[in-house]
Motif scaffolding. Structure first.
Motif, short mmCIF file in Angstrom:
data_model
loop_
_atom_site.label_atom_id
_atom_site.label_comp_id
_atom_site.label_asym_id
_atom_site.label_seq_id
_atom_site.Cartn_x
_atom_site.Cartn_y
_atom_site.Cartn_z
N LYS A 67 -67.76 -41.72 -12.52
CA LYS A 67 -67.22 -42.27 -11.07
C LYS A 67 -66.43 -43.50 -11.33
O LYS A 67 -65.51 -43.63 -10.67
CB LYS A 67 -68.45 -42.83 -10.79
N THR A 68 -66.61 -44.49 -12.40
CA THR A 68 -65.79 -45.33 -13.52
C THR A 68 -63.94 -44.51 -13.47
O THR A 68 -63.37 -45.39 -12.88
CB THR A 68 -66.70 -46.45 -14.27
N ALA A 69 -64.30 -43.56 -14.58
CA ALA A 69 -62.88 -42.99 -14.44
C ALA A 69 -62.67 -42.65 -13.34
O ALA A 69 -61.45 -43.00 -13.19
CB ALA A 69 -63.25 -41.88 -15.45
N GLU A 113 -70.89 -53.51 -16.75
CA GLU A 113 -69.94 -53.08 -17.73
C GLU A 113 -68.82 -51.78 -16.81
O GLU A 113 -67.35 -52.29 -17.31
CB GLU A 113 -70.98 -51.81 -18.28
N ASP A 114 -69.12 -51.81 -15.48
CA ASP A 114 -67.81 -51.10 -15.80
C ASP A 114 -67.03 -51.36 -14.38
O ASP A 114 -65.62 -51.67 -14.27
CB ASP A 114 -68.30 -50.26 -14.08
N ALA A 115 -67.28 -52.91 -14.13
CA ALA A 115 -66.22 -54.32 -13.60
C ALA A 115 -64.79 -54.80 -15.04
O ALA A 115 -64.32 -54.31 -14.23
CB ALA A 115 -67.10 -55.19 -12.61
N VAL A 164 -66.40 -47.83 -3.46
CA VAL A 164 -67.21 -48.57 -3.82
C VAL A 164 -68.35 -47.52 -4.48
O VAL A 164 -68.71 -47.10 -4.60
CB VAL A 164 -68.48 -49.13 -2.13
N GLU A 165 -68.06 -47.80 -5.78
CA GLU A 165 -68.83 -47.33 -7.02
C GLU A 165 -70.32 -47.50 -6.58
O GLU A 165 -70.60 -48.48 -6.66
CB GLU A 165 -68.53 -47.76 -8.14
N SER A 166 -71.65 -46.55 -6.53
CA SER A 166 -72.32 -46.69 -6.56
C SER A 166 -73.19 -46.93 -8.78
O SER A 166 -72.24 -46.98 -9.42
CB SER A 166 -73.51 -45.49 -6.06
MG LIG Z 1 -69.81 -46.12 -13.43
#
Ligand SMILES: [Mg+2]
Ligand SMILES: Nc1nc2c(ncn2[C@@H]2O[C@H](COP(=O)(O)OP(=O)(O)O)[C@@H](O)[C@H]2O)c(=O)[nH]1
Lengths: 208, 229
Positions: free
Chosen positions: B35-37, B63-65, B118-120
């Motif tokens: 998802k982040t990728a 982490e993702d942010a 919007v990433e879950s």
């Molecule tokens: Mg992620």
């Protein structure tokens, strides 16, 4: 009447409460809360300080005119020295206004200041839902306990039956706090400090 | 299946959803599926075309942010991280308050915003976004999870507006049959699209970006010129 109060105090009301731990996440990190007994002590401490203040504010805000609401918002600030707790309260107030406007349409919502403290939004929601000041106080007192109780259960993987039981056993105390007269100025420096430490952390599950 | 997880509720979710302001695209799916990728790829590919921002729902950290910031795919003030109170699923489906706050904050900061991803926080196959939060949603699964994943179904796989099966580069390594995944997905998705991709091999996510462009086109580019008074 009763159903409106149950709706207002229901943790499933989508007002954002589930993202706040009422200080319990940091209390756990600091070792203050680690089992049902210490959780119960924490909840009682919170109930009699910020819970009592919130109950008084919510009751006063229920049916209040716009000028009074502005003054109560300032009174809430004055009773909340921790900037982190002020922000958390206003964030939850905003969430409750968002769902409250949809759930209980009323011109009273327009009387609230922008991003009001949560207790004020509770008072207005109660009023808009046809409830009385004492109902607003009951919701505020109950929520001051139910939020952190659920958060502790998740964080410590506690037995949900134990958490439900200790919350239920606080019923009489919650009712007594809800019967508050005026707006008390009970403070708890420990909760303020925990909130400030918590807000500075990056590795946290909860917003407060 | 508990009563609040009735598949029909998801399968028959009426389209099209549309909130005011920027088009809100949910990126859901299990932890580690990409998802982040994908968010990073979409920012790279679409960042010059649309005024865009990202909301992340990390389970525990930022982490993702931080990944998006570090990789400089978006400036800091276009990324908001939401705390989900140990319940990433609740924050995107049952009580979306914190996410709505984040979207509104980004909108107020960037009045011309056209697209919000919007990433879950990543959950299991039952995780899906409330249409009170997003206009359309993408569900990302990965090949390494095994070629049985589309067959297992769940609201994300069956009802998402787009299913992305990521990491096709790993198929030979894990013995996954992409043909089976494609066929099973088509069988449960009632005509909704599925894309098989490898973000490793195509870091621009060209096919997914095309789908997003189409959504913006069909649902009305949400820029200042169309929805704002
Ligand atoms: Mg992620
Ligand atoms: N081999 C391979 N790895 C990928 C691909 N896409 C993402 N990854 C890796 O999978 C891991 C998880 O990706 P991430 O985007 O953080 O997953 P998220 O938890 O869904 O956000 C990271 O190490 C990525 O580099 C892909 O297409 N192929």
């Amino acid at each position: 009447m009763t159903a409106a109060l149950l709706t207002l105090a229901d943790s499933r009301l989508p007002a954002g409460g589930h993202t706040h731990s009422g200080g319990v996440e940091q209390a756990i990190a600091a070792g203050v809360v680690h089992d049902p007994a210490t959780l119960s002590a924490f909840l009682r401490r919170r109930l009699h300080t910020s819970g009592a203040v919130a109950a008084g504010l919510a009751a006063a805000a229920c049916g209040a005119d716009p000028t009074t609401l502005v003054r109560l918002d300032q009174e809430a600030d004055a009773r909340t020295p921790s900037p982190a707790l002020r922000a958390a309260s206003r964030q939850q107030g905003r969430g409750l206004v968002r769902v409250g406007r949809r759930a209980w349409p009323s011109p009273a919502w327009d009387d609230l200041p922008e991003r009001p403290h949560h207790a004020l939004a509770l008072g207005v929601a109660a009023h808009a839902g046809g409830l009385l000041p004492r109902d607003a106080a009951a919701a505020a007192a109950y929520l001051s306990v139910s939020g952190p109780a659920t958060a502790a259960q998740r964080l410590l993987a506690m037995d949900p039956l134990a958490v439900a039981a200790l919350t239920a056993r606080l019923a009489a105390e919650i009712d007594a706090v809800a019967a508050v007269d005026g707006v008390p100025a009970a403070a708890d420096p420990l909760l303020d400090l925990l909130a400030e430490v918590h807000a500075a952390r990056k590795d946290r599950f909860f917003a407060s | 299946m508990p009563p609040d997880h009735n598949v029909d509720d998801y399968v028959d979710a009426p389209a099209p959803h549309r909130h005011g302001g920027p088009l809100r695209v949910g990126l859901g799916g299990p932890v580690g599926s990409g998802k982040t990728a994908l968010a990073a790829a979409l920012c790279r590919t679409l960042g010059a075309e649309y005024d865009l921002a990202v909301v992340t729902n990390d389970i525990y950290t930022t982490e993702d942010a931080d990944f998006l910031r570090r990789n400089a795919v978006l400036p800091d003030d276009r990324i908001e991280a939401v705390q989900t109170g140990c319940c990433p699923h609740t924050a995107i489906r049952d009580d979306i308050t914190a996410n709505l706050d984040a979207v509104e904050l980004l909108e107020s900061r960037h009045p011309g915003l056209e697209l919000v991803l919007v990433e879950s926080g990543g959950d299991n196959l039952t995780a899906s976004f409330s249409y009170g939060l997003v206009d359309v949603q993408v569900f990302v699964v990965d090949v390494a999870g095994g070629d049985k994943v589309p067959r297992k179904g769940g609201p994300g796989v069956t009802a998402a507006d787009l299913l992305v099966v990521n990491k096709t580069d790993l198929a030979p390594l894990v013995g996954a049959d992409l043909g089976v995944m494609r066929r099973d997905a088509d069988a449960v998705r009632g005509g909704r699209p599925t894309l098989l991709v490898s973000l490793r091999e195509d870091p621009t996510a060209a096919a997914v970006a095309d789908w997003v462009r189409e959504q913006v086109r069909v649902r009305g580019a949400a820029g200042a010129d169309t929805t704002r008074a």
